[in-house]
Scaffold this motif. Structure first.
Motif, PDB file in Angstrom:
ATOM      1  N   PRO A 155      19.211 -31.570 -59.890  1.00 22.87           N
ATOM      2  CA  PRO A 155      18.083 -30.554 -60.623  1.00 22.87           C
ATOM      3  C   PRO A 155      18.000 -30.676 -62.020  1.00 22.87           C
ATOM      4  O   PRO A 155      16.914 -30.526 -62.604  1.00 22.87           O
ATOM      5  CB  PRO A 155      18.618 -29.269 -60.175  1.00 22.87           C
ATOM      6  N   TYR A 156      19.017 -31.239 -62.862  1.00 21.55           N
ATOM      7  CA  TYR A 156      18.700 -31.337 -64.247  1.00 21.55           C
ATOM      8  C   TYR A 156      17.962 -32.735 -64.281  1.00 21.55           C
ATOM      9  O   TYR A 156      17.444 -32.816 -65.727  1.00 21.55           O
ATOM     10  CB  TYR A 156      20.097 -31.757 -64.758  1.00 21.55           C
ATOM     11  N   LEU A 157      17.839 -33.712 -63.291  1.00 22.16           N
ATOM     12  CA  LEU A 157      17.136 -34.871 -63.750  1.00 22.16           C
ATOM     13  C   LEU A 157      15.590 -34.638 -64.244  1.00 22.16           C
ATOM     14  O   LEU A 157      14.883 -34.215 -63.252  1.00 22.16           O
ATOM     15  CB  LEU A 157      17.430 -35.856 -62.603  1.00 22.16           C
ATOM     16  N   CYS A 158      15.074 -35.408 -65.161  1.00 23.07           N
ATOM     17  CA  CYS A 158      13.474 -35.400 -65.360  1.00 23.07           C
ATOM     18  C   CYS A 158      12.945 -36.297 -64.694  1.00 23.07           C
ATOM     19  O   CYS A 158      13.421 -37.080 -63.827  1.00 23.07           O
ATOM     20  CB  CYS A 158      13.458 -35.756 -66.955  1.00 23.07           C
ATOM     21  N   LYS A 159      11.466 -36.298 -64.466  1.00 25.49           N
ATOM     22  CA  LYS A 159      10.737 -36.926 -63.455  1.00 25.49           C
ATOM     23  C   LYS A 159      10.915 -38.308 -63.482  1.00 25.49           C
ATOM     24  O   LYS A 159      10.537 -38.823 -62.460  1.00 25.49           O
ATOM     25  CB  LYS A 159       9.355 -36.616 -63.626  1.00 25.49           C
ATOM     26  N   LEU A 195      17.341 -27.467 -67.164  1.00 18.72           N
ATOM     27  CA  LEU A 195      16.837 -28.151 -65.513  1.00 18.72           C
ATOM     28  C   LEU A 195      15.869 -29.105 -65.989  1.00 18.72           C
ATOM     29  O   LEU A 195      14.651 -28.580 -66.706  1.00 18.72           O
ATOM     30  CB  LEU A 195      16.699 -26.963 -64.904  1.00 18.72           C
ATOM     31  N   GLY A 196      15.594 -30.124 -65.224  1.00 22.79           N
ATOM     32  CA  GLY A 196      14.555 -31.052 -65.480  1.00 22.79           C
ATOM     33  C   GLY A 196      14.488 -31.890 -66.542  1.00 22.79           C
ATOM     34  O   GLY A 196      13.329 -32.482 -66.857  1.00 22.79           O
ATOM     35  N   LYS A 197      15.592 -31.948 -67.371  1.00 21.07           N
ATOM     36  CA  LYS A 197      15.253 -32.435 -68.794  1.00 21.07           C
ATOM     37  C   LYS A 197      16.243 -33.803 -69.070  1.00 21.07           C
ATOM     38  O   LYS A 197      16.382 -34.396 -69.978  1.00 21.07           O
ATOM     39  CB  LYS A 197      15.683 -31.684 -70.050  1.00 21.07           C
ATOM     40  N   ASN A 251      15.185 -38.605 -53.468  1.00 24.91           N
ATOM     41  CA  ASN A 251      14.897 -37.283 -54.345  1.00 24.91           C
ATOM     42  C   ASN A 251      15.020 -37.695 -55.941  1.00 24.91           C
ATOM     43  O   ASN A 251      14.504 -36.825 -56.332  1.00 24.91           O
ATOM     44  CB  ASN A 251      15.906 -36.314 -53.989  1.00 24.91           C
ATOM     45  N   ASN A 278      17.566 -37.285 -68.886  1.00 25.61           N
ATOM     46  CA  ASN A 278      17.124 -38.665 -68.887  1.00 25.61           C
ATOM     47  C   ASN A 278      18.030 -39.450 -68.008  1.00 25.61           C
ATOM     48  O   ASN A 278      17.624 -40.421 -67.382  1.00 25.61           O
ATOM     49  CB  ASN A 278      16.813 -39.457 -70.342  1.00 25.61           C
TER      50      ASN A 278
END
Length: 198
Positions: free
Chosen positions: A91-95, A72-74, A129, A76
């Protein structure tokens, strides 16, 4: 360094094939790659998503990919053939990641309120988001054939420099991995995706 890409769609959109083509192109450049898919109720129009993880250490096996699953969060990039599936995988997308999605909704067959299902609601949510969202015209991408949306969107993504390889490498992977009867149609679709994003 790692590049993580989530491919999302519904059954029949070619999510698994798209994952395999990205992996094949990455391997042509000498990268280590791991992929896995979650198919679920694909045959009934359910959610399908693929994880593609690419170690950016070309030319040597460093065994740095310990799992084919993207944490999650990683991710690209999220490439979604349907906007609700982009929302589902967000939810998987990085910042600082990018979401590329089609604007064409596929209404759930099980929903009693399918008429109220609008792609724009999903796209608006993504815009609020996700750090970067690229929305593509699904009807334009599928003018030649509805079954080539996946390859058209790969063309668009490579033109937007999403992948750690170029359009030539991905086109070669297409030519090496698709059967002859559908190859020409998919090459045209790939080139359409590139043209739309030029």
């Amino acid at each position: 360094m790692m590049f993580n890409c989530m491919i999302a769609g519904v059954g029949g959109q070619g999510t698994v094939l798209a994952s395999k083509l990205i992996a094949a192109a990455a391997m042509k450049k000498g990268f280590d790659v791991r992929t896995t898919e979650t198919i679920g109720m694909a045959q009934r129009g359910g959610s399908v998503f693929g994880h593609v993880r690419i170690s950016l250490t070309a030319g040597k096996t460093d065994n740095s990919i310990f799992s084919p699953l993207i944490p999650l969060g990683k991710a690209n990039a999220i490439i979604a053939f349907e906007p609700a599936e982009a929302v589902r995988q967000l939810p998987y997308l990085c910042k600082d990641g990018v979401v590329i999605t089609s604007n064409t909704a596929i209404k759930p067959v099980t929903s009693l309120k399918a008429d109220s299902y609008e792609a724009q609601v999903m796209i608006d949510f993504l815009g609020k988001n996700a750090p970067r969202v690229i929305v593509l015209d699904g009807l334009r991408l599928t003018e030649q054939n509805a079954k080539t949306l996946n390859v058209s969107m790969l063309g668009a993504a490579v033109q937007k420099n999403v992948f750690p390889f170029d359009a030539k490498t991905l086109k070669e992977a297409l030519m090496e991995n698709l059967p002859q009867p559908i190859l020409e149609m998919n090459i045209r679709a790939f080139e359409t995706g590139i043209e739309i994003c030029q």
